[in-house]
Structure formats: structure tokens, C-alpha cells
Write a protein that holds these residues in place. Structure first.
Motif, PDB file in Angstrom:
ATOM      1  N   GLY A 175       0.775  -1.194  -0.027  1.00  0.00           N
ATOM      2  CA  GLY A 175       0.091   0.040  -0.132  1.00  0.00           C
ATOM      3  C   GLY A 175       0.812   1.299   0.076  1.00  0.00           C
ATOM      4  O   GLY A 175       0.725   2.181  -0.711  1.00  0.00           O
ATOM      5  N   ALA A 176       1.782   1.137   0.814  1.00  0.00           N
ATOM      6  CA  ALA A 176       2.899   2.437   0.827  1.00  0.00           C
ATOM      7  C   ALA A 176       3.509   2.455  -0.252  1.00  0.00           C
ATOM      8  O   ALA A 176       3.796   3.832  -1.084  1.00  0.00           O
ATOM      9  N   THR A 178       2.306   1.685  -3.384  1.00  0.00           N
ATOM     10  CA  THR A 178       1.399   2.376  -4.551  1.00  0.00           C
ATOM     11  C   THR A 178       1.446   3.754  -4.320  1.00  0.00           C
ATOM     12  O   THR A 178       1.392   4.611  -5.189  1.00  0.00           O
ATOM     13  N   LYS A 179       1.185   4.284  -3.084  1.00  0.00           N
ATOM     14  CA  LYS A 179       1.056   5.902  -2.697  1.00  0.00           C
ATOM     15  C   LYS A 179       2.402   6.491  -3.036  1.00  0.00           C
ATOM     16  O   LYS A 179       2.198   7.564  -3.830  1.00  0.00           O
ATOM     17  N   ALA A 180       3.328   6.024  -2.681  1.00  0.00           N
ATOM     18  CA  ALA A 180       4.814   6.567  -3.107  1.00  0.00           C
ATOM     19  C   ALA A 180       4.887   6.638  -4.474  1.00  0.00           C
ATOM     20  O   ALA A 180       5.451   7.672  -5.048  1.00  0.00           O
ATOM     21  N   GLN A 182       2.556   6.823  -6.889  1.00  0.00           N
ATOM     22  CA  GLN A 182       1.924   7.933  -7.501  1.00  0.00           C
ATOM     23  C   GLN A 182       2.259   9.232  -7.181  1.00  0.00           C
ATOM     24  O   GLN A 182       2.221   9.922  -8.139  1.00  0.00           O
ATOM     25  N   HIS A 183       2.811   9.558  -5.962  1.00  0.00           N
ATOM     26  CA  HIS A 183       3.274  10.796  -5.644  1.00  0.00           C
ATOM     27  C   HIS A 183       4.707  10.976  -6.379  1.00  0.00           C
ATOM     28  O   HIS A 183       5.001  12.151  -6.748  1.00  0.00           O
ATOM     29  N   ALA A 213       8.802  11.821  -1.885  1.00  0.00           N
ATOM     30  CA  ALA A 213       7.321  11.074  -1.699  1.00  0.00           C
ATOM     31  C   ALA A 213       7.269  10.175  -0.383  1.00  0.00           C
ATOM     32  O   ALA A 213       6.173  10.458   0.339  1.00  0.00           O
ATOM     33  N   LEU A 217       4.750  11.322   2.664  1.00  0.00           N
ATOM     34  CA  LEU A 217       3.576  10.464   2.872  1.00  0.00           C
ATOM     35  C   LEU A 217       3.882   9.593   4.577  1.00  0.00           C
ATOM     36  O   LEU A 217       2.879   9.680   5.255  1.00  0.00           O
ATOM     37  N   HIS A 218       5.099   9.466   4.859  1.00  0.00           N
ATOM     38  CA  HIS A 218       5.457   8.789   6.058  1.00  0.00           C
ATOM     39  C   HIS A 218       5.868   9.548   7.129  1.00  0.00           C
ATOM     40  O   HIS A 218       6.140   8.979   8.191  1.00  0.00           O
ATOM     41  N   SER A 286      -3.141  14.699  -8.977  1.00  0.00           N
ATOM     42  CA  SER A 286      -3.342  13.769  -7.766  1.00  0.00           C
ATOM     43  C   SER A 286      -5.003  13.168  -7.829  1.00  0.00           C
ATOM     44  O   SER A 286      -5.228  12.654  -6.910  1.00  0.00           O
TER      45      SER A 286
END
Length: 306
Positions: A175-176, A178-180, A182-183, A213, A217-218, A286
Motif C-alpha cells: 500500500g505504501a 503504491t502511494k509513494a 503515485q506521488h 514522496a 507520506l510517512h 492527484s
């Protein structure tokens, strides 16, 4: 010989995706990319040594237009960076007039979509995006011109090619990751609109974009990295890029992001046809546009008073 596997996934008509897991763990794949990338980024500024009629801000306007065309046509993420790479490499060897710049950008989108998409962009549709200031005949004749001046070498290494190997080696959860991704893809697109990043190795732009990214995110998840330097050290070990160079590139990306997310009411973007636009790069890319909105693609860069 290493065994290669390909697991198909259900995707839309413009996308061709396979499971890359067997390749991501191969050091040889990453090493080959690092060895090849030197061919595909600029060693010097063509604004200084070749182009006299074209200025950096003109390139920025055309690349923003190219990005909006890609968004409007739902292109794969690597079409836009490859098109900009082809445009920059062409401009480094051929002197152009400012009136030809959008034509070149259109041709490079056409070529990049043929290389990176299952269904390429239609020439007729691309001409419509220029408000028909570019004809299909010009598009086809310039396609051959660009190919010949680039010696038919348009399968360039771009920052997007490094994303999966980098994210895989950072040991992020699915999941992380995928988000990273995208950014990072948005940050890479933003870098494409800034000329200075064209003179950075694609691996550096990719690593810095991934670093930005992950940090965003984190907030440096303590389970993975205790500090920003530890994250940069990890990226250094993966790519071999010096930590100071990575930090400098990452800081430039963060400055660019900070400048882009300023309130649109105080700093509205101006579309290429001269009308005010509230398009924000981060918001648009986004997926934050209203569901029923249509892409506000500028139509004619030649309308701008250069």
C-alpha cells in the motif's frame, strides 16, 4: 540465465502491465539502466550554446501544455516524461524558431505514445489540441525529422524506469509503495516542466522524487528510517549517487512543490491561450478534480505574447 515471468493484469486499453517481481530483485536490471542513462540527459544547456529564439519560460509553457494533453487523453505515466526527453534532445542538436516549438512538442507526444502505450495518441486528435495550428501533414513530416536527428533512438531511459526498482528495494509495504509511486510520478512530471532537471541523470530525479514522496507520506516512519539522512543513505546504496547530490535534488523538488501548492487565488496559473486558469499541477495530477470536470487543455501556445 535468470527466469523471467510475466503475470498479466486486467487494465484499460492504454495500459500494458505485468507483474515485475522477478525483475525487480535483479541487480542486473538496475545496473543496465544506470549504465544506459548517460546517453539520454543533457550535458549542457541548449539555451546557452544553440537556441537563441526559444527561452526557458517558453519551454515551460509548452511542457505544461504537453502534460495537460496527456492528462486529457489518460496517457500512461511515462508518455509525458519520454516526450519531454525527446524534445530536449532534439533542441540540443537542431536550432528552432519559437513558432515551431509547439509543433515539436506535438510530434514528441506522438512518438512517445507509440513507444509507451498499447494504443498511441491519434494524430488528428493531437492536431485538434493545437487548435489546428499543426496539420497532420506537418506532424508526419516532422515525425521523420525528429527520428532522423535523434538517430531513431527514442527508447530513452527516463526517471519512471527507476521507480519500481527503487521502491522495491526500500522495503515498503504494498500500500505504501503504491502511494509513494503515485506521488513520485507527479513529482517527476513536475520536474519535466523545469529545464534544470533535464541536466540531471534520470536516476537522480527518480531517487529524489521517491525520497520526497516517502518523506511526505510517512514523515520518516521510524520503523524504516530514523532520519532523512538514513533514507538518503539507502537511496545512495541503491543507485550509487552521492548523498549530497541526492539531497540537493530533493530540496529543489520540495521547493518546487511548495511553490506549486500556494493558493491559486494569489498565484493563478495562466493557460497558454492567455485565459486565467485555476489548474494546480499537484491537484490535477492527484485526481482531485471534480468528477464531472473536463480537462482544461490550452489550445495554442502561439497565442502567448513571447
Amino acid at each position: 540465465m535468470e527466469k523471467l515471468l510475466c503475470c498479466d493484469k486486467k487494465v484499460d486499453k492504454n495500459t500494458c502491465v505485468s507483474s515485475p517481481e522477478p525483475l525487480l530483485n535483479s541487480r542486473r536490471v538496475l545496473q543496465n539502466l544506470l549504465q544506459l542513462e548517460d546517453r539520454y540527459y543533457l550535458a549542457s544547456s541548449y539555451f546557452v550554446c544553440l537556441q537563441s529564439d526559444i527561452k526557458p519560460y517558453m519551454r515551460e509553457k509548452v511542457t505544461e501544455w504537453m502534460w495537460e494533453v496527456c492528462e486529457g487523453e489518460h496517457c500512461q505515466q511515462d508518455v509525458f516524461p519520454l516526450a519531454v526527453n525527446c524534445m530536449d534532445r532534439f533542441l540540443s542538436v537542431v536550432k528552432l524558431k519559437r513558432s515551431q516549438l509547439q509543433l515539436l512538442g506535438t510530434v514528441c507526444l506522438f512518438l512517445a505514445s507509440k513507444l509507451r502505450q498499447v494504443v498511441p495518441l491519434m494524430g488528428r486528435k493531437l492536431c485538434q489540441y493545437t487548435d489546428n495550428s499543426v496539420t497532420q501533414e506537418e506532424l508526419l513530416s516532422w515525425e521523420l525529422l525528429v527520428l532522423s536527428r535523434l538517430k531513431w533512438d527514442i527508447s530513452a531511459v527516463i526517471p519512471n524506469d527507476f521507480l519500481e526498482p527503487l521502491l522495491y528495494r526500500l522495503l515498503l509495504s504494498e500500500g505504501a509503495r503504491t502511494k509513494a509511486r503515485q506521488h513520485a510520478e507527479v513529482f517527476i512530471n513536475m520536474c519535466c516542466t523545469e529545464f534544470k532537471f533535464s541536466m540531471y541523470p534520470p536516476s537522480m530525479v527518480a531517487a529524489a522524487s521517491v525520497g520526497a514522496a516517502v518523506q511526505g507520506l510517512h514523515r520518516l516512519n521510524k520503523e524504516l528510517w530514523e532520519s532523512s539522512r538514513e533514507l538518503l543513505t539507502r537511496l545512495h546504496l541503491i543507485t550509487g549517487i552521492e548523498i549530497d547530490c541526492l539531497r540537493h535534488c530533493l530540496e529543489q523538488i520540495e521547493e518546487m512543490i511548495a511553490a506549486d501548492i500556494t493558493p491559486t487565488q494569489t498565484s493563478p496559473m495562466v493557460s497558454l491561450n492567455g485565459n486565467g486558469s485555476n489548474n494546480n499541477k499537484m491537484a490535477d495530477s492527484s485526481g482531485l478534480k471534480p468528477a464531472d470536470s473536463k480537462p482544461e487543455t490550452p489550445t495554442d501556445v502561439q497565442d502567448v505574447h513571447f
